[in-house]
Design a protein around this motif. Structure first.
Motif, PDB file in Angstrom:
ATOM      1  N   ARG A 119      34.235  37.314  55.001  1.00 21.94           N
ATOM      2  CA  ARG A 119      34.004  35.932  54.549  1.00 21.94           C
ATOM      3  C   ARG A 119      34.185  35.789  53.037  1.00 21.94           C
ATOM      4  NH1 ARG A 119      28.057  35.677  57.338  1.00 21.94           N
ATOM      5  NH2 ARG A 119      28.663  36.324  59.441  1.00 21.94           N
ATOM      6  N   ASP A 120      34.279  36.916  52.338  1.00 26.26           N
ATOM      7  CA  ASP A 120      34.178  36.876  50.878  1.00 26.26           C
ATOM      8  C   ASP A 120      35.415  37.359  50.137  1.00 26.26           C
ATOM      9  OD1 ASP A 120      31.122  36.262  50.611  1.00 26.26           O
ATOM     10  OD2 ASP A 120      31.260  37.884  52.064  1.00 26.26           O
ATOM     11  N   ILE A 121      36.272  38.125  50.776  1.00 26.86           N
ATOM     12  CA  ILE A 121      37.441  38.669  50.083  1.00 26.86           C
ATOM     13  C   ILE A 121      38.383  37.550  49.652  1.00 26.86           C
ATOM     14  CG2 ILE A 121      39.591  39.942  50.457  1.00 26.86           C
ATOM     15  CD1 ILE A 121      38.145  42.075  51.825  1.00 26.86           C
ATOM     16  N   ALA A 122      38.832  37.625  48.409  1.00 30.17           N
ATOM     17  CA  ALA A 122      39.870  36.726  47.899  1.00 30.17           C
ATOM     18  C   ALA A 122      41.163  37.528  47.807  1.00 30.17           C
ATOM     19  CB  ALA A 122      39.481  36.175  46.535  1.00 30.17           C
ATOM     20  N   ILE A 123      42.193  37.063  48.488  1.00 29.67           N
ATOM     21  CA  ILE A 123      43.439  37.817  48.631  1.00 29.67           C
ATOM     22  C   ILE A 123      44.440  37.440  47.547  1.00 29.67           C
ATOM     23  CG2 ILE A 123      45.434  38.212  50.153  1.00 29.67           C
ATOM     24  CD1 ILE A 123      42.887  39.553  51.125  1.00 29.67           C
ATOM     25  N   GLY A 124      45.208  38.443  47.106  1.00 30.90           N
ATOM     26  CA  GLY A 124      46.276  38.204  46.143  1.00 30.90           C
ATOM     27  C   GLY A 124      46.714  39.502  45.498  1.00 30.90           C
ATOM     28  N   PRO A 125      47.627  39.442  44.537  1.00 30.76           N
ATOM     29  CA  PRO A 125      48.027  40.650  43.805  1.00 30.76           C
ATOM     30  C   PRO A 125      46.849  41.200  43.004  1.00 30.76           C
ATOM     31  CG  PRO A 125      49.548  38.832  43.404  1.00 30.76           C
ATOM     32  CD  PRO A 125      48.352  38.254  44.067  1.00 30.76           C
ATOM     33  N   VAL A 126      46.820  42.517  42.809  1.00 31.22           N
ATOM     34  CA  VAL A 126      45.778  43.140  41.992  1.00 31.22           C
ATOM     35  C   VAL A 126      46.436  44.059  40.973  1.00 31.22           C
ATOM     36  CG1 VAL A 126      43.995  43.010  43.764  1.00 31.22           C
ATOM     37  CG2 VAL A 126      45.442  45.032  43.632  1.00 31.22           C
ATOM     38  N   ALA A 127      45.712  44.358  39.914  1.00 31.06           N
ATOM     39  CA  ALA A 127      46.281  45.095  38.788  1.00 31.06           C
ATOM     40  C   ALA A 127      46.736  46.500  39.171  1.00 31.06           C
ATOM     41  CB  ALA A 127      45.253  45.161  37.655  1.00 31.06           C
ATOM     42  N   VAL A 128      45.864  47.249  39.863  1.00 33.01           N
ATOM     43  CA  VAL A 128      46.167  48.655  40.151  1.00 33.01           C
ATOM     44  C   VAL A 128      47.386  48.784  41.056  1.00 33.01           C
ATOM     45  CG1 VAL A 128      45.298  50.758  41.233  1.00 33.01           C
ATOM     46  CG2 VAL A 128      43.781  49.385  39.808  1.00 33.01           C
ATOM     47  N   VAL A 129      47.441  47.986  42.114  1.00 34.43           N
ATOM     48  CA  VAL A 129      48.578  48.055  43.041  1.00 34.43           C
ATOM     49  C   VAL A 129      49.847  47.571  42.348  1.00 34.43           C
ATOM     50  CG1 VAL A 129      49.517  47.208  45.225  1.00 34.43           C
ATOM     51  CG2 VAL A 129      47.096  47.792  45.057  1.00 34.43           C
ATOM     52  N   SER A 130      49.736  46.567  41.490  1.00 29.80           N
ATOM     53  CA  SER A 130      50.902  46.075  40.748  1.00 29.80           C
ATOM     54  C   SER A 130      51.452  47.164  39.839  1.00 29.80           C
ATOM     55  CB  SER A 130      50.524  44.844  39.926  1.00 29.80           C
ATOM     56  OG  SER A 130      50.104  43.783  40.755  1.00 29.80           O
ATOM     57  N   LEU A 131      50.551  47.864  39.134  1.00 30.41           N
ATOM     58  CA  LEU A 131      50.980  48.963  38.269  1.00 30.41           C
ATOM     59  C   LEU A 131      51.624  50.079  39.084  1.00 30.41           C
ATOM     60  CD1 LEU A 131      51.001  50.439  35.493  1.00 30.41           C
ATOM     61  CD2 LEU A 131      48.782  51.390  36.145  1.00 30.41           C
ATOM     62  N   LEU A 132      50.961  50.460  40.181  1.00 32.34           N
ATOM     63  CA  LEU A 132      51.493  51.530  41.037  1.00 32.34           C
ATOM     64  C   LEU A 132      52.868  51.163  41.562  1.00 32.34           C
ATOM     65  CD1 LEU A 132      51.041  54.195  42.613  1.00 32.34           C
ATOM     66  CD2 LEU A 132      50.001  52.829  44.427  1.00 32.34           C
ATOM     67  N   LEU A 133      53.003  49.952  42.063  1.00 36.02           N
ATOM     68  CA  LEU A 133      54.273  49.508  42.626  1.00 36.02           C
ATOM     69  C   LEU A 133      55.352  49.460  41.542  1.00 36.02           C
ATOM     70  CD1 LEU A 133      55.149  48.592  45.477  1.00 36.02           C
ATOM     71  CD2 LEU A 133      54.892  46.246  44.704  1.00 36.02           C
ATOM     72  N   GLY A 134      54.997  48.891  40.388  1.00 32.97           N
ATOM     73  CA  GLY A 134      55.970  48.805  39.303  1.00 32.97           C
ATOM     74  C   GLY A 134      56.433  50.167  38.825  1.00 32.97           C
ATOM     75  N   THR A 135      55.492  51.114  38.729  1.00 36.76           N
ATOM     76  CA  THR A 135      55.844  52.455  38.262  1.00 36.76           C
ATOM     77  C   THR A 135      56.749  53.180  39.254  1.00 36.76           C
ATOM     78  OG1 THR A 135      53.711  52.589  37.121  1.00 36.76           O
ATOM     79  CG2 THR A 135      54.889  54.646  37.480  1.00 36.76           C
ATOM     80  N   LEU A 136      56.388  53.138  40.516  1.00 40.65           N
ATOM     81  CA  LEU A 136      57.169  53.839  41.537  1.00 40.65           C
ATOM     82  C   LEU A 136      58.546  53.207  41.724  1.00 40.65           C
ATOM     83  CD1 LEU A 136      54.387  54.463  44.225  1.00 40.65           C
ATOM     84  CD2 LEU A 136      55.267  56.063  42.526  1.00 40.65           C
ATOM     85  N   LEU A 137      58.611  51.891  41.696  1.00 38.13           N
ATOM     86  CA  LEU A 137      59.904  51.210  41.847  1.00 38.13           C
ATOM     87  C   LEU A 137      60.808  51.495  40.650  1.00 38.13           C
ATOM     88  CD1 LEU A 137      58.718  47.710  43.156  1.00 38.13           C
ATOM     89  CD2 LEU A 137      59.852  49.483  44.493  1.00 38.13           C
ATOM     90  N   GLN A 138      60.203  51.509  39.466  1.00 32.59           N
ATOM     91  CA  GLN A 138      60.974  51.734  38.252  1.00 32.59           C
ATOM     92  C   GLN A 138      61.560  53.143  38.209  1.00 32.59           C
ATOM     93  OE1 GLN A 138      59.898  50.009  34.042  1.00 32.59           O
ATOM     94  NE2 GLN A 138      58.913  51.983  34.282  1.00 32.59           N
ATOM     95  N   ASN A 139      60.888  54.088  38.865  1.00 36.46           N
ATOM     96  CA  ASN A 139      61.411  55.452  38.929  1.00 36.46           C
ATOM     97  C   ASN A 139      62.685  55.532  39.760  1.00 36.46           C
ATOM     98  OD1 ASN A 139      59.277  56.333  37.387  1.00 36.46           O
ATOM     99  ND2 ASN A 139      58.060  57.053  39.122  1.00 36.46           N
ATOM    100  N   GLU A 140      62.871  54.567  40.637  1.00 41.94           N
ATOM    101  CA  GLU A 140      64.052  54.565  41.512  1.00 41.94           C
ATOM    102  C   GLU A 140      65.162  53.660  40.984  1.00 41.94           C
ATOM    103  OE1 GLU A 140      64.115  56.695  43.826  1.00 41.94           O
ATOM    104  OE2 GLU A 140      61.983  57.219  43.850  1.00 41.94           O
ATOM    105  N   ILE A 141      64.802  52.474  40.496  1.00 46.60           N
ATOM    106  CA  ILE A 141      65.785  51.489  40.026  1.00 46.60           C
ATOM    107  C   ILE A 141      65.298  50.871  38.722  1.00 46.60           C
ATOM    108  CG2 ILE A 141      67.019  49.352  40.571  1.00 46.60           C
ATOM    109  CD1 ILE A 141      66.559  49.910  43.524  1.00 46.60           C
ATOM    110  N   ASP A 142      66.163  50.797  37.737  1.00 47.68           N
ATOM    111  CA  ASP A 142      65.819  50.150  36.467  1.00 47.68           C
ATOM    112  C   ASP A 142      65.873  48.634  36.667  1.00 47.68           C
ATOM    113  OD1 ASP A 142      65.709  49.060  33.894  1.00 47.68           O
ATOM    114  OD2 ASP A 142      66.614  50.851  33.024  1.00 47.68           O
ATOM    115  N   PRO A 143      64.728  47.935  36.513  1.00 46.03           N
ATOM    116  CA  PRO A 143      64.710  46.481  36.770  1.00 46.03           C
ATOM    117  C   PRO A 143      65.565  45.675  35.801  1.00 46.03           C
ATOM    118  CG  PRO A 143      62.641  47.205  35.801  1.00 46.03           C
ATOM    119  CD  PRO A 143      63.413  48.443  36.122  1.00 46.03           C
ATOM    120  N   SER A 144      65.795  46.199  34.605  1.00 46.87           N
ATOM    121  CA  SER A 144      66.614  45.468  33.639  1.00 46.87           C
ATOM    122  C   SER A 144      68.104  45.629  33.921  1.00 46.87           C
ATOM    123  CB  SER A 144      66.302  45.944  32.215  1.00 46.87           C
ATOM    124  OG  SER A 144      66.530  47.344  32.090  1.00 46.87           O
TER     125      SER A 144
END
Length: 668
Positions: free
Chosen positions: A145-170
């Motif tokens: 009844r209480d969880i608010a769903i959305g992006p979170v800092a830790v998962v965003s950092l983890l995802l960004g770091t792992l994705l960046q290791n495979e493909i350069d976003p720029s």
């Protein structure tokens, strides 16, 4: 007690003493109960029982018993979509609470989502997308009844770091985005699979201590990453370790820092921290830290716009795409070289997101005293991320900061997520152009103020006081993230958690027991110095199941206890040990006990046989006290009870002492 009994009986009549020592014909000694043997179960029933206890311990099908078919279909539908169960009793008064809570968390989530998307190296709109579709799905399928769903800092950092290791976003932003959707898809599949097959217990292998350390390390890493936006640095390292980040910061100190950016960032960071302090000190003012990020965004955007600070080096958000989530089903890699990479990244991100969401859900469920179905939560989270991956979202989960605000704002049901999602929808359709002049420094300030609470010093201190090995796991995960990378920190956290499990399994605790004066209770002599050993008898308790992984250690440790006891007795010129009692249970009270040795396998039986033969050579008799039903069953199946003798297996240590002590006194 043994000498008292011997003195009373004397040595006059050997036959009478033998009868008094017998289990069944005693007149002067207390009656000694036999250890019960459970009826032999059918093999299929035994397997079914084991499967049920492993995967269906909560008996999820009990509500379907004795129900007509039509009612069962309704129950199935309500199990899949809990909103149709609690929605029947929904009222206007509950909606008022949910409306206020939803509007409050929406004001917090909008600026956070824009910042977290940048943390994942994605355009700002993808953060908003992830707070629109996933919360709607969760509201229908989730049980919290209480969880608010959305992006979170830790998962965003983890995802960004792992994705960046495979493909350069720029260099390749298109494939980077596609890989993000692919990882989100497999994160959802992982979560759904764990819930559907009721494998949620697997995430419990990541200990609380390791999670505390990992979260704290991730918070420090995230805060350091925000120095780029906070100081206005244009050229910044792509590495996340503290050494590389600080080197990058100092190298840009003479020509790369922008004082206008620093002024904006530091001013509003101070404002956000003061607002958070006020909300922490006065619970009724919870809305102050909740609304502070949005106020910061509005004021800073207005300030940059009227002063045209973007012309003086202040970096701004620029363009945020207007409109609701476009379809991304065709963007997911279902084949090719990036499929396996997306799967690997998705599994890691999905597990961390799941761990965070369940921890948050259970915390608030216990505070409001309601039951949270972990497997339903996994299915709901998995479904929302699978659907999210097809609607331009990246991994979403429960946010602690937003959930805490949701709780304090008086939410009653998951409708608060629907309200939040509706506000995000209006933002995407109408307001996104207004974020054009939002400075990156304010987003950095919002993220820093949000992740500071992830560094839980109080929890770390408590871990140090309770368990030093847990503290090692906590610090290992922390330093792994801070000085290396998020994935290394996660690997260290998992490795140390598994190492602790293996250590506890392979090296179980054992203890020598003594009798508490004026009682029939036997306890660890190190814990209770007043407890006295029974002359001629050594009592050893084993605090673990005896398996192939620890059976040799248990046998050798018991023999070492015996050798130490014999050495002490020789030094004091006292008679040696004649009986060795292995206590297989722990006593909660005079009535309740639970097995310490919950199970034993073939290696354990073999070790017990070797222990029996070793003791025979030393002229010491082996006695077992209170083996559990599983152990007793296996002792009988292996014929070990015949080797040791039925009269050497007792219900309690006291029964064993009462029976063995007179025999010991009679032996020359």
């Amino acid at each position: 007690m043994s000498h008292r009994v011997a003195d009373e009986l004397g040595y006059k009549d050997m036959d009478n003493i033998s009868a008094a020592s017998s289990r069944h014909n005693s007149e002067n000694l207390p009656y000694v109960h036999k250890v019960g043997v459970a009826p032999k179960q059918n093999l299929l029933k035994e397997i079914a029982g084991t499967v049920k206890e492993t995967f269906f311990a909560d008996d999820p099908l009990r509500q379907f018993k004795d129900q007509p078919r039509s009612r069962k279909l309704v129950l199935v539908f309500q199990a899949l979509f809990p909103i149709f169960e609690w929605g029947r009793n929904y009222s206007l008064s509950k909606f008022k609470g949910d409306l206020i809570a939803g509007l409050t968390i929406a004001s917090l989530c909008i600026p956070q989502d824009i910042g977290y998307a940048k943390l994942a190296n994605l355009d700002p709109q993808y953060g908003l997308y992830s707070s629109f579709v996933p919360p709607l799905i969760y509201a229908f399928m989730g049980s919290s009844r209480d969880i608010a769903i959305g992006p979170v800092a830790v998962v965003s950092l983890l995802l960004g770091t792992l994705l960046q290791n495979e493909i350069d976003p720029s260099e390749n932003p298109v494939d980077y985005l596609r890989l993000a959707f692919t990882a989100t898809f497999f994160a959802g599949i992982t979560q759904f699979t764990l819930g559907f097959f009721r494998l949620g217990f697997l995430i419990d292998f990541l200990s609380h201590a390791a999670i505390v350390g990992f979260m704290a390390g991730a918070a420090i890493t995230i805060a350091l990453q925000q120095l780029k936006g906070l100081l206005g640095i244009k050229k910044f390292t792509k590495k996340t370790d503290i050494v590389s980040v600080l080197r990058s910061v100092w190298s840009a100190a003479h020509h790369g820092w922008n004082w206008e950016t620093i002024l904006i960032g530091m001013s509003f960071l101070a404002f956000l921290l003061v607002a958070k302090y006020i909300g922490k000190k006065k619970k009724k003012l919870f809305w102050v830290p909740a609304i502070a990020p949005l106020i910061s965004v509005v004021l800073s955007t207005f300030f940059v716009y009227i002063t045209r600070a973007d012309k003086h080096g202040v970096q701004i958000v620029k363009h945020i795409r207007r409109g609701i989530n476009p379809s991304s089903l065709n963007e997911i890699f279902f084949s090719g070289e990036y499929l396996a990479k997306g799967f690997r990244i998705g599994v890691l991100a999905g597990m961390i997101a799941l761990t965070e969401a369940l921890a948050i859900g259970r915390t608030f469920a216990s505070m409001k005293d309601y039951q949270l179905d972990g497997n339903k939560e996994m299915v709901a989270l998995g479904t929302m991320n699978v659907v999210g991956s097809m609607t331009s979202c990246y991994v979403a989960t429960g946010s602690f900061s937003r959930s805490a605000v949701n709780y304090m704002a008086g939410c009653n049901t998951a409708v608060s997520n629907i309200v939040m999602s509706s506000v995000v929808l209006l933002t995407l359709e109408l307001i996104t152009p207004l974020f054009k002049y939002t400075p990156n420094a304010i987003l950095a300030s919002i993220i820093i103020s949000a992740v500071i609470s992830l560094v839980d010093i109080e929890a770390m201190t408590l871990i140090w006081k309770i368990d030093k090995f847990d503290f090692v796991a906590c610090m290992g995960a922390f330093f792994g993230v801070v000085f290396s990378s998020v994935e290394i920190g996660l690997l260290i956290a998992v490795s140390i958690s598994f190492a602790k499990i293996l250590l506890q399994v392979t090296r179980p605790r054992t203890a020598v027991l003594g009798k508490i004066p004026r009682t029939t209770v036997y306890r660890n002599i190190l814990q209770y110095p007043a407890a006295t050993k029974v002359p001629g008898i050594l009592i050893v308790r084993v605090d673990s199941a005896i398996y192939f992984s620890n059976s040799n250690y248990v046998k050798e440790r018991i023999l070492r206890w015996l050798a130490d006891e014999e050495d002490q007795l020789k030094e004091s010129s006292r008679p040696g040990v004649q009986y060795l009692i292995v206590e297989m249970s722990r006593k909660l009270s005079s009535i309740f006990r639970f097995p310490a040795v919950t199970d034993i396998d073939t290696s354990g039986i073999h070790a017990m046989e070797e222990l029996f033969r070793s003791l025979e050579k030393r002229d010491v008799k082996l006695v077992l006290a209170n083996p559990g039903p599983v152990v007793v069953d296996k002792l009988h199946a292996s014929k070990f009870h015949e080797m040791i003798g039925e009269d050497r297996i007792f219900l309690t240590v006291e029964d064993a002492i009462v029976t063995c002590a007179p025999k010991m006194d009679l032996e020359p």
